[in-house]
Design a protein around this motif. Sequence first.
Motif, short mmCIF file in Angstrom:
data_model
loop_
_atom_site.label_atom_id
_atom_site.label_comp_id
_atom_site.label_asym_id
_atom_site.label_seq_id
_atom_site.Cartn_x
_atom_site.Cartn_y
_atom_site.Cartn_z
N GLN A 270 0.80 -1.22 0.00
CA GLN A 270 0.00 0.00 0.00
C GLN A 270 0.84 1.28 0.00
OE1 GLN A 270 -2.62 -0.25 3.39
NE2 GLN A 270 -3.86 -1.88 2.49
N ARG B 105 -0.63 4.73 -1.64
CA ARG B 105 -0.93 5.82 -0.71
C ARG B 105 -0.18 7.09 -1.09
NH1 ARG B 105 -3.07 4.88 4.52
NH2 ARG B 105 -3.67 2.72 4.93
N TRP C 118 -8.99 5.17 5.59
CA TRP C 118 -8.82 4.82 4.18
C TRP C 118 -9.45 3.45 3.96
CZ3 TRP C 118 -4.48 6.78 0.76
CH2 TRP C 118 -3.96 7.99 1.22
N ILE D 19 -9.02 0.45 1.56
CA ILE D 19 -8.07 -0.02 0.55
C ILE D 19 -8.37 -1.46 0.20
CG2 ILE D 19 -5.64 -0.36 -0.01
CD1 ILE D 19 -4.95 1.79 2.00
N LEU E 294 -6.94 -3.02 -3.05
CA LEU E 294 -6.25 -2.78 -4.31
C LEU E 294 -6.81 -3.65 -5.44
CD1 LEU E 294 -2.58 -2.49 -2.98
CD2 LEU E 294 -4.11 -0.65 -3.69
N ILE F 143 -8.95 2.27 -4.05
CA ILE F 143 -8.74 2.98 -2.78
C ILE F 143 -9.79 4.09 -2.69
CG2 ILE F 143 -7.19 4.40 -1.39
CD1 ILE F 143 -4.85 3.00 -2.64
#
Length: 332
Positions: A211, A215, A283, A285, A287, A290
């Motif tokens: 990440q 990010r 957040w 997330i 993948l 996001i």
Amino acid sequence: MIETEITILINRKSDIGVIKQNIIETNIQFPVYIIEYENHYKIDFVSDYEEWEFDAKILNFFSEYEFTSNLENGRKEIRLQLSRYQSELSTDGWGRRIENPLNEVKYLIKKSNIKTEKFNPKIKVLFGSNEQNYYINIVNGINKATDEKGFLLLNDFKSNDENKEVEIIKDKLYKSPIEAFDNGCYKIQEIVNQDFKDYIQAQKKEIREKQKLPRKLIRDFINSCNKSETEGILKNLDENIIFEKRIRWKTELLIEGIQEFETYIKSPNQELFAKNFKIRSSWSINLPHITIGVKFYPITTNHEEEIKNTLRYKQINFEINNNKIICIIEEQ
């Protein structure tokens, strides 16, 4: 001093004479309480020794019986029940806490003609989708004080090799391989729990590494928006970027391609520059997707109106591929 609390339940009251005589012959140096109930006797005493010899005396007399910790679903008569207990606070002669205090119950039952169930010494444990293997290694053993034969566990639960030089766990001599195996399954739990903690930490580290770049791409995008830096915004976008603006789940604006997006952010209608977006802490997330939440105060030209403005929120969804942002969906 290590005190062992020993309790004997005699379910055939006619056996009390034999058990009483065995206790006398064992020469126990502590008061022994004999309590009679309607259908059984209960014998209680505390000793500074486990009194293992007493078990052997019982088996010598009841030759057709055996001790077990497995009642086989309760199908057999329990002629006698024998329990030993040592407090977890017990200490040895040097005042050190003992590592494995006794807490066992054994049952005197008729010997079985049924063959001992075989088992696989390999224990499979799932850590998520990853399968880990552990092994219960059992060797022959003998109590030198009593010449009692039995089985011992090796202090190695991660390899299947009974022949290599490994420390033997000397806390108990087991009567049968299955008893040793069952206790080995219990002993590996602490090892498995620690390995699972290490596995979770490794997973978290791996996720953080995966990440890290996505990010950064998003933070750089938001920072460039706040600074009104066109070049900074465009550098991490894919040539075929899709930008969509939704209000109450309805598409209000759809832009395809980096050139069209550049034209948009340079136009007076754009709503990305100089908003002073603050990324909220949560957040989402998954993948390559996001989702972040941002908060900001709308910019006005009238100072009094600006004071009255309340904090606004919006959600921005990103999709990333090959270290480039390929899709941005702004929702409010």
